[in-house]
Write an enzyme that holds these catalytic residues in place. Structure first.
Site, PDB file in Angstrom:
ATOM      1  N   ASP A   1     -14.648   9.832   3.035  1.00 21.92           N
ATOM      2  CA  ASP A   1     -14.096   9.120   4.189  1.00 21.92           C
ATOM      3  C   ASP A   1     -15.241   8.621   5.063  1.00 21.92           C
ATOM      4  O   ASP A   1     -16.426   8.889   4.779  1.00 21.92           O
ATOM      5  CB  ASP A   1     -13.169  10.033   5.004  1.00 21.92           C
ATOM      6  CG  ASP A   1     -12.014   9.263   5.638  1.00 21.92           C
ATOM      7  OD1 ASP A   1     -12.275   8.193   6.222  1.00 21.92           O
ATOM      8  OD2 ASP A   1     -10.861   9.724   5.549  1.00 21.92           O
TER       9      ASP A   1
ATOM     10  N   SER B   1       2.001   0.888  -1.373  1.00 22.81           N
ATOM     11  CA  SER B   1       2.963   0.909  -0.273  1.00 22.81           C
ATOM     12  C   SER B   1       4.201   0.133  -0.677  1.00 22.81           C
ATOM     13  O   SER B   1       4.125  -0.804  -1.495  1.00 22.81           O
ATOM     14  CB  SER B   1       2.361   0.269   0.973  1.00 22.81           C
ATOM     15  OG  SER B   1       3.349   0.058   1.970  1.00 22.81           O
TER      16      SER B   1
ATOM     17  N   TYR C   1      -1.757  -7.026   4.507  1.00 24.28           N
ATOM     18  CA  TYR C   1      -1.568  -5.652   4.033  1.00 24.28           C
ATOM     19  C   TYR C   1      -0.725  -5.618   2.760  1.00 24.28           C
ATOM     20  O   TYR C   1      -1.122  -5.041   1.741  1.00 24.28           O
ATOM     21  CB  TYR C   1      -0.913  -4.821   5.130  1.00 24.28           C
ATOM     22  CG  TYR C   1      -0.588  -3.400   4.727  1.00 24.28           C
ATOM     23  CD1 TYR C   1      -1.596  -2.467   4.513  1.00 24.28           C
ATOM     24  CD2 TYR C   1       0.741  -2.983   4.556  1.00 24.28           C
ATOM     25  CE1 TYR C   1      -1.302  -1.160   4.147  1.00 24.28           C
ATOM     26  CE2 TYR C   1       1.044  -1.685   4.191  1.00 24.28           C
ATOM     27  CZ  TYR C   1       0.013  -0.780   3.992  1.00 24.28           C
ATOM     28  OH  TYR C   1       0.316   0.506   3.615  1.00 24.28           O
TER      29      TYR C   1
ATOM     30  N   GLY D   1      -6.999   3.644   2.899  1.00 26.50           N
ATOM     31  CA  GLY D   1      -6.376   2.351   3.136  1.00 26.50           C
ATOM     32  C   GLY D   1      -6.280   2.030   4.604  1.00 26.50           C
ATOM     33  O   GLY D   1      -6.339   2.920   5.466  1.00 26.50           O
TER      34      GLY D   1
ATOM     35  N   LYS E   1      -1.696  -4.504  -1.186  1.00 24.77           N
ATOM     36  CA  LYS E   1      -0.998  -3.426  -1.885  1.00 24.77           C
ATOM     37  C   LYS E   1      -0.302  -3.924  -3.150  1.00 24.77           C
ATOM     38  O   LYS E   1      -0.263  -3.213  -4.161  1.00 24.77           O
ATOM     39  CB  LYS E   1       0.000  -2.758  -0.944  1.00 24.77           C
ATOM     40  CG  LYS E   1      -0.653  -1.980   0.197  1.00 24.77           C
ATOM     41  CD  LYS E   1      -1.574  -0.876  -0.329  1.00 24.77           C
ATOM     42  CE  LYS E   1      -2.031   0.059   0.777  1.00 24.77           C
ATOM     43  NZ  LYS E   1      -2.914   1.140   0.280  1.00 24.77           N
TER      44      LYS E   1
ATOM     45  N   ASP F   1     -18.351   4.018   3.431  1.00 26.15           N
ATOM     46  CA  ASP F   1     -17.476   2.944   3.890  1.00 26.15           C
ATOM     47  C   ASP F   1     -17.062   2.105   2.688  1.00 26.15           C
ATOM     48  O   ASP F   1     -17.849   1.303   2.167  1.00 26.15           O
ATOM     49  CB  ASP F   1     -18.200   2.082   4.922  1.00 26.15           C
ATOM     50  CG  ASP F   1     -17.313   0.996   5.509  1.00 26.15           C
ATOM     51  OD1 ASP F   1     -16.141   0.895   5.090  1.00 26.15           O
ATOM     52  OD2 ASP F   1     -17.782   0.245   6.384  1.00 26.15           O
TER      53      ASP F   1
ATOM     54  N   ALA G   1      -9.855  12.381   5.391  1.00 27.35           N
ATOM     55  CA  ALA G   1      -9.980  12.932   6.740  1.00 27.35           C
ATOM     56  C   ALA G   1      -8.690  12.872   7.555  1.00 27.35           C
ATOM     57  O   ALA G   1      -8.585  13.541   8.583  1.00 27.35           O
ATOM     58  CB  ALA G   1     -11.100  12.213   7.502  1.00 27.35           C
TER      59      ALA G   1
ATOM     60  N   ILE H   1      -2.238  10.791   4.670  1.00 30.72           N
ATOM     61  CA  ILE H   1      -1.846  11.249   3.343  1.00 30.72           C
ATOM     62  C   ILE H   1      -3.015  11.888   2.613  1.00 30.72           C
ATOM     63  O   ILE H   1      -2.844  12.887   1.906  1.00 30.72           O
ATOM     64  CB  ILE H   1      -1.259  10.074   2.533  1.00 30.72           C
ATOM     65  CG1 ILE H   1       0.059   9.613   3.157  1.00 30.72           C
ATOM     66  CG2 ILE H   1      -1.036  10.480   1.072  1.00 30.72           C
ATOM     67  CD1 ILE H   1       0.597   8.318   2.570  1.00 30.72           C
TER      68      ILE H   1
END
Length: 259
Positions: free
Chosen positions: A33, A112, A153, A72, A157, A42, A11, A14
Site C-alpha cells: 500500500d 466492482s 471508475y 483501487g 473496472k 505507488d 492498509a 477490503i
C-alpha cells in the site's frame, strides 16, 4: 503448510479486512500500500509497480501462494485508471512468477458492480490495448466533463474484468494451474464510500443507483470472506469468473441478459 498471500491495498477497506481475516487464520500476508504496509509502493506509477514486485520478491523467499489485487481508487481522475487497471495488471503479471513455485497458486482481482453501468468505450478500448498514455489522456478529458467523469471508475473496472476473462483460460494462468478470478462488490462500507453513505438520505439515494435488495450495504469482511475462498486451496476450478457480491445489483440490472 502456512500459505503466503500478497494483498495490494492492504492498509484499509477490503484489503485490510482480507489481511485481518487471513492472518486470523494463521496465514502469512505481505501487504502492499501507500502506507502502513510491508511493501510501500505507488501502483499509479511505473516505478511504484517495479518497487512492488521487488519488495514482494525480497520478502516472499521466491514463492507466493495467492495474489489479491485489491488496491483501487474511485476518484473521477486519471489516477484511478492508473491504479485500477494498469496497477492491477502489473500486480498480476509481476507477481505471477512467484506463484509458479506454489503447490496451490491462486489469484483474485477486485473489480466492482460499477462495471455493469455505462462506460466510456474509448477509454475501455485504450485500456484493452494496454496504451497507458492514451488511456490517461482520455481519462483527463473525461475528468473535465461533469456529465461523464463518473465513467472513469466504471470503465477501469470493466476493463480489468475483461482482462481477466481474456487471460484466465490461457497458458499463463489456467495452463499453469492458477485459478484467476474477479469479485465485483456492490456498495461496501469502507473509507472509499464513507461520505456516500454518511446519512440515511445519502445511502438511500446511492441504493437507487446501486440496488442491493439483499441486506443492503455490506461490511468489508463480507467481501474478504469470498476473496479468501477464491484464494484458498478449495478453489480448484473457477476460471475467469466475475462474481458479483452485491446484494442483488447484478440480478436487478442485468436480469436475463447474462444469457
Amino acid at each position: 503448510m502456512v500459505r503466503t498471500s500478497v494483498i495490494t491495498g492492504s492498509a484499509s477497506g477490503i484489503g485490510r479486512a482480507t489481511r485481518d481475516l487471513l492472518e486470523s487464520r494463521g496465514e502469512r500476508v505481505i501487504g502492499v500500500d501507500l502506507r502502513d504496509a510491508d511493501v510501500v509502493a505507488d501502483l499509479a506509477t511505473a516505478e511504484g509497480r517495479v518497487a512492488m514486485v521487488e519488495g514482494v520478491g525480497r520478502l516472499c523467499g521466491g514463492t507466493v501462494d495467492a495474489v489479491f489485487a485489491v488496491a483501487g481508487l474511485a476518484q473521477p481522475s486519471p489516477v484511478t485508471v492508473a491504479v485500477n487497471y494498469f496497477g492491477a495488471v502489473a500486480t498480476l503479471e509481476g507477481l505471477r512468477p512467484f506463484l509458479l513455485g506454489s503447490v496451490a497458486p491462486r489469484a483474485v482481482v477486485v473489480s466492482s458492480m460499477a462495471a455493469l453501468h455505462p462506460v466510456d468505450d474509448q477509454l475501455v478500448a485504450a485500456l484493452a490495448a494496454g496504451d497507458e498514455i492514451a488511456a490517461l489522456a482520455r481519462a483527463e478529458v473525461l475528468a473535465k466533463d461533469l456529465e461523464h467523469a463518473g465513467r472513469i471508475y466504471g470503465s477501469s473496472k470493466r476493463a480489468i474484468s475483461q482482462w481477466v476473462r481474456r487471460h484466465a483460460p490461457g497458458t499463463a494462468w489456467a495452463g499453469a494451474s492458477i485459478p484467476l478470478n474477479v469479485v465485483g462488490p456492490g456498495v461496501i462500507a469502507t473509507p472509499m464510500t464513507a461520505d456516500l453513505i454518511a446519512t440515511e438520505e445519502k445511502k438511500a439515494a446511492l441504493l437507487e443507483i446501486v440496488p442491493m435488495p439483499l441486506n443492503g450495504v455490506a461490511e468489508a469482511v463480507t467481501v474478504a470472506r469470498l476473496l479468501a475462498w477464491l484464494g484458498g486451496v478449495e478453489n480448484t476450478h473457477l476460471c475467469g469468473q466475475v462474481i458479483y457480491i452485491d446484494g442483488g445489483s447484478d440480478a436487478v440490472i442485468r436480469g436475463d441478459s447474462v444469457w
